[in-house]
Design a protein around this motif. Structure first.
Motif, mmCIF file in Angstrom:
data_model
loop_
_atom_site.group_PDB
_atom_site.id
_atom_site.type_symbol
_atom_site.label_atom_id
_atom_site.label_comp_id
_atom_site.label_asym_id
_atom_site.label_seq_id
_atom_site.Cartn_x
_atom_site.Cartn_y
_atom_site.Cartn_z
ATOM 1 N N ILE A 54 -24.079 -1.233 -3.513
ATOM 2 C CA ILE A 54 -23.083 -2.156 -4.033
ATOM 3 C C ILE A 54 -23.084 -3.399 -3.158
ATOM 4 O O ILE A 54 -23.230 -3.293 -1.939
ATOM 5 C CB ILE A 54 -21.667 -1.519 -4.021
ATOM 6 C CG1 ILE A 54 -21.614 -0.293 -4.921
ATOM 7 C CG2 ILE A 54 -20.607 -2.531 -4.428
ATOM 8 C CD1 ILE A 54 -21.796 -0.571 -6.395
ATOM 9 N N ARG A 55 -22.938 -4.557 -3.775
ATOM 10 C CA ARG A 55 -22.835 -5.796 -3.001
ATOM 11 C C ARG A 55 -21.649 -6.591 -3.521
ATOM 12 O O ARG A 55 -21.410 -6.639 -4.733
ATOM 13 C CB ARG A 55 -24.114 -6.628 -3.142
ATOM 14 C CG ARG A 55 -24.188 -7.797 -2.178
ATOM 15 C CD ARG A 55 -25.480 -8.573 -2.284
ATOM 16 N NE ARG A 55 -25.432 -9.579 -3.354
ATOM 17 C CZ ARG A 55 -26.103 -9.513 -4.478
ATOM 18 N NH1 ARG A 55 -26.875 -8.481 -4.729
ATOM 19 N NH2 ARG A 55 -26.016 -10.480 -5.375
ATOM 20 N N VAL A 56 -20.900 -7.210 -2.627
ATOM 21 C CA VAL A 56 -19.765 -8.039 -3.011
ATOM 22 C C VAL A 56 -19.967 -9.446 -2.458
ATOM 23 O O VAL A 56 -20.175 -9.621 -1.258
ATOM 24 C CB VAL A 56 -18.433 -7.457 -2.490
ATOM 25 C CG1 VAL A 56 -17.274 -8.368 -2.895
ATOM 26 C CG2 VAL A 56 -18.208 -6.044 -3.024
ATOM 27 N N ASP A 57 -19.927 -10.426 -3.350
ATOM 28 C CA ASP A 57 -19.983 -11.826 -2.959
ATOM 29 C C ASP A 57 -18.660 -12.477 -3.350
ATOM 30 O O ASP A 57 -18.180 -12.276 -4.471
ATOM 31 C CB ASP A 57 -21.124 -12.558 -3.678
ATOM 32 C CG ASP A 57 -22.495 -11.972 -3.353
ATOM 33 O OD1 ASP A 57 -22.681 -11.511 -2.208
ATOM 34 O OD2 ASP A 57 -23.365 -11.973 -4.244
ATOM 35 N N VAL A 58 -18.076 -13.241 -2.441
ATOM 36 C CA VAL A 58 -16.833 -13.954 -2.732
ATOM 37 C C VAL A 58 -17.070 -15.439 -2.507
ATOM 38 O O VAL A 58 -17.503 -15.848 -1.417
ATOM 39 C CB VAL A 58 -15.676 -13.460 -1.840
ATOM 40 C CG1 VAL A 58 -14.375 -14.182 -2.231
ATOM 41 C CG2 VAL A 58 -15.500 -11.951 -1.947
#
Length: 259
Positions: free
Chosen positions: A5-9
């Motif tokens: 999983i990857r999260v970019d904000v």
């Protein structure tokens, strides 16, 4: 650190939660589901995040449950298997509980658990070439852990058209069934998602969260009892001879005995 999983904000407070297991068609393994649940909980607690986009790397949005993981569950005792198989329901529940609006970006095919992921989004934009389906019954299983979210999204009448027969359907039909909000050409997918995201950024973030909570309350939401009932239904189905025969046939690359 998450591996699947990857999260970019971005600077606007838009978080993109990526399924990052493209080599396995983003099939939902135990590890991936744990990471997805944790990411959703972290985002929910971050007041700086105003909108969330659920997206996937690669050509496939999500192929459903990882079948190798599912096959391993046959070696577990019934109580352990119930806990293990419930991981999908738990991860979907964390996404469904997000206080921020959740926009689905479906760039490729979605089956089984992938349909569940699309169902927990508030708005879901799909590329016009995608194929979707609840394929569990072909394997002798049932779309149980995703069931409460699928039925809440599509309604019982629409869900009945695809819930039991494992029929595949295209993007335009997914719109008619209420699963996708709208479809766009693949090249316009990012613009279509942005068109859904942008209006929220002109609204008061606290008001948006409270409006979503009110909508959940007024619509009845999904109760813990419904989720538990679905988990129990799948646990019972795992004990069946059909489930064992269906999974075995899939891995042996032969037709199931009922086909």
């Amino acid at each position: 650190m998450a591996e699947m999983i990857r999260v970019d904000v971005d600077g606007r407070g838009v978080a993109t939660l990526w399924l990052a297991r493209a080599d396995k068609h983003n099939a939902l393994s135990a590890q991936m589901l744990g990471e997805l649940e944790q990411a959703a909980q972290d985002i929910a607690a971050d007041d700086a995040v105003r909108v969330v986009v659920l997206a996937a790397e690669g050509k496939t949005f999500c192929a459903g449950g990882d079948l190798a993981w599912m096959r391993d569950q046959f070696e577990m005792d019934a109580a352990t298997r119930r806990v293990e198989s419930a991981r999908i329901a738990t991860a979907l529940g964390a996404l469904y509980a997000l206080p921020q609006p959740l926009i689905g970006r479906v760039q490729g095919n979605a089956f089984g658990g992938g349909v569940g992921l699309a169902s927990v989004c508030d708005v879901t934009i799909g590329a016009d070439h995608v194929t979707m389906g609840l394929t569990e019954t072909k394997l002798g299983l049932i779309p149980a852990n995703i069931g409460p979210y699928v039925v809440a999204r599509m309604g019982a009448v629409n869900a009945a058209q695809v819930f039991m027969n494992a029929r595949l359907f295209k993007a335009d039909e997914a719109v008619r069934l209420g699963l996708l909000s709208r479809v766009v050409p693949a090249g316009d997918l990012d613009a279509g998602v942005e068109a859904e995201v942008a209006p929220y950024l002109a609204c008061a973030p606290g008001a948006v969260r409270e409006a979503k909570a009110l909508l959940r309350a007024l619509s009845g939401g999904i109760s813990p009892a419904q989720v538990d009932h679905a988990i129990d239904a799948l646990a019972a189905r795992w004990e069946s001879a059909e489930a064992r025969a269906g999974i075995a046939a899939f891995f042996d690359k032969r037709a199931a005995p009922w086909a």
